[in-house]
Design an enzyme around this catalytic site. Structure first.
Site, short mmCIF file in Angstrom:
data_model
loop_
_atom_site.label_atom_id
_atom_site.label_comp_id
_atom_site.label_asym_id
_atom_site.label_seq_id
_atom_site.Cartn_x
_atom_site.Cartn_y
_atom_site.Cartn_z
N TYR A 141 0.82 -1.21 0.00
CA TYR A 141 0.00 0.00 0.00
C TYR A 141 0.86 1.27 0.00
O TYR A 141 0.40 2.33 -0.40
CB TYR A 141 -0.91 0.04 1.24
CG TYR A 141 -2.23 -0.68 1.09
CD1 TYR A 141 -2.30 -1.97 0.59
CD2 TYR A 141 -3.41 -0.06 1.48
CE1 TYR A 141 -3.51 -2.63 0.47
CE2 TYR A 141 -4.63 -0.71 1.36
CZ TYR A 141 -4.67 -1.99 0.86
OH TYR A 141 -5.88 -2.63 0.76
N LYS A 191 3.43 -15.14 1.95
CA LYS A 191 3.58 -15.85 0.67
C LYS A 191 5.08 -16.08 0.45
O LYS A 191 5.67 -15.66 -0.54
CB LYS A 191 2.94 -15.01 -0.46
CG LYS A 191 2.86 -15.69 -1.81
CD LYS A 191 1.89 -16.86 -1.87
CE LYS A 191 1.97 -17.56 -3.22
NZ LYS A 191 1.17 -18.80 -3.27
N ASP A 223 -2.62 -18.33 0.22
CA ASP A 223 -3.62 -19.03 -0.59
C ASP A 223 -4.27 -20.16 0.20
O ASP A 223 -5.49 -20.36 0.16
CB ASP A 223 -3.03 -19.54 -1.92
CG ASP A 223 -1.71 -20.27 -1.77
OD1 ASP A 223 -1.13 -20.26 -0.67
OD2 ASP A 223 -1.25 -20.88 -2.76
N ASP A 247 -6.17 -7.12 4.16
CA ASP A 247 -7.34 -6.48 3.55
C ASP A 247 -8.25 -7.55 2.95
O ASP A 247 -9.46 -7.59 3.19
CB ASP A 247 -6.88 -5.50 2.47
CG ASP A 247 -8.05 -4.84 1.76
OD1 ASP A 247 -9.00 -4.43 2.45
OD2 ASP A 247 -8.00 -4.75 0.52
N ASP A 251 -11.97 -9.36 4.66
CA ASP A 251 -13.27 -9.34 3.97
C ASP A 251 -13.81 -10.76 3.83
O ASP A 251 -14.99 -11.02 4.03
CB ASP A 251 -13.17 -8.71 2.58
CG ASP A 251 -13.49 -7.22 2.59
OD1 ASP A 251 -13.24 -6.58 3.63
OD2 ASP A 251 -13.98 -6.70 1.57
C1 IPM Z 1 -10.29 -1.44 4.31
C2 IPM Z 1 -10.61 -0.80 2.99
C3 IPM Z 1 -9.48 0.17 2.63
C4 IPM Z 1 -8.18 -0.62 2.55
C5 IPM Z 1 -9.70 0.99 1.37
C6 IPM Z 1 -10.99 1.78 1.44
C7 IPM Z 1 -8.55 1.90 1.08
O1 IPM Z 1 -10.79 -1.77 2.01
O2 IPM Z 1 -10.13 -0.71 5.30
O3 IPM Z 1 -10.22 -2.68 4.36
O4 IPM Z 1 -7.89 -1.24 1.52
O5 IPM Z 1 -7.44 -0.61 3.52
MG MG Z 2 -10.83 -3.76 2.78
#
Ligand code: IPM
Ligand code: MG
Length: 358
Positions: A141, A191, A223, A247, A251
């Site tokens: 990032y 990884k 993975d 990230d 999710d």
């Molecule tokens: C998160 C979001 C952010 C990230 C985006 C909005 C930049 O997806 O906080 O997980 O990738 O960190």
């Molecule tokens: Mg995110």
């Protein structure tokens, strides 16, 4: 106690969910005789529209100056043109970096009232209680160089994944400290079979693990981890990983609970850093302004704020219990409602949590 809390409602459903979390914090203050002062800052797409900058200096100053920051969400289709020079997400990354909040704590826990919301079989999700520790201010990032160029008439883009040992060590240490207060297990995800940065990560992870022999430790390739989160999510306690893997995996893990609308997060740094709290869901532009968004992830983020930035563990636990109570009583926002349920609005959900506190 007295505390100054900076609110950054941001874009999409951000303002709606932050309003409810503020309501809950105000109720906590009234109940326990605390004085919380709220200040609101511009951030994200709305800040771009009004100032040209996703994180105006004034907002950053406000954040650095207060005791904690509660953020709604940033981003939306009107600011997502891939060729745009200024994007809402840049404001969020700059905020994280400027606050020095290198450890992003993302708990994934299934509320028993919502066990049937999970797409996984009930027996798989029963015991799920994971805390992700995502490195937040380094990795791909932030690595330089990053950019785009045209070579021989072809467009190309590039990013750099880089971690130095200090960045790795400090986030691993957060993970081990957390595991000591929980089930005593750390899983480090990388990884290392392909990436040089992951090989350094793994080396340092083993060094930190050797300093904590009482904690069970394993490393898992990213993975494989994506697979294990689906077929044996109950086996994990603290999962620590880099910025991008964290990230993606967080999710994925949120879906174990069945609703992205339930998961809070805390971004923490050193002892003097101002903590940043935000729901892990995005700005959900498709439902913004309709009053139907689920405010619970933001309310649970406010609970984390009470605990980690203000030291009010009891009040934090009360908020968490109030949320569980409201769910147990059958109240659901649209994202959680099943056929036949009457969905409550964002505001009513907030009011129900407040009522449960007293
Ligand atoms: C998160 C979001 C952010 C990230 C985006 C909005 C930049 O997806 O906080 O997980 O990738 O960190
Ligand atoms: Mg995110």
């Amino acid at each position: 106690m007295e505390a100054t809390i900076t609110l950054l409602p941001g874009d999409g459903i951000g303002p709606e969910v932050v309003t409810e979390a503020q309501k809950v914090l105000t109720a906590v203050a009234a109940k326990h005789n605390h004085t919380f002062q709220f200040r609101e800052g511009l951030m994200g797409g709305i800040a771009i529209d009004q100032t040209g900058n996703p994180l105006p200096e004034e907002t950053l100053g406000m954040c650095l100056d207060g005791d904690a920051v509660l953020l709604g969400a940033v981003g939306g289709p009107q600011w997502s043109d891939p060729t745009a020079k200024v994007r809402p997400e840049q404001g969020l990354l700059k905020l994280r970096k400027s606050l020095g909040v290198f450890a992003n704590i993302r708990p994934v826990k299934v509320f028993s009232a919502l066990a049937d919301a999970s797409p996984l079989r009930p027996e798989r999700v029963e015991n799920v209680d994971i805390v992700f520790v995502r490195e937040l201010t380094g990795g791909i990032y932030f690595g330089q160089p990053q950019g785009r160029e045209t070579v021989n008439g072809r467009r190309a883009g590039y990013d750099t994944m880089r971690y130095d040992e200090e960045e790795i060590r400090r986030v691993l240490e957060v993970a081990f400290r957390l595991a000591a207060q929980r089930q005593g297990k750390v899983t480090s995800v990388d990884k290392a079979n392909v990436l040089a940065s992951s090989r350094v990560w793994r080396e340092v992870a083993h060094e930190v693990a050797a300093e904590h022999p009482e904690i069970e430790f394993e490393d898992v390739l990213v993975d494989a981890m994506a697979m294990y989160l689906i077929n044996r999510p109950g086996d994990f306690d603290v999962v620590v990983t880099g910025n991008m893997f964290g990230d993606i995996l967080s999710d994925e893990a949120s879906m174990i609970t069945g609703s992205l609308g339930m998961l809070p997060s805390a971004a923490l740094g050193g002892p003097d850093s101002v903590g940043l709290y935000e729901p892990i869901h995005g700005s959900a532009p498709d439902i913004a302004g309709q009053g139907i968004a689920n405010p619970l992830a933001t309310i649970l983020s406010a609970a984390m704020l009470l605990r980690s930035s203000l030291g009010l563990s009891e009040a934090a636990a009360e908020v968490e219990t109030a949320v569980a109570q409201v769910l147990a009583n059958g109240y659901r926002t649209a994202d959680l409602a099943k056929e036949g349920d009457t969905a409550v609005s964002t505001r009513e959900m907030g009011n129900r949590v407040v009522a449960s506190l007293f």
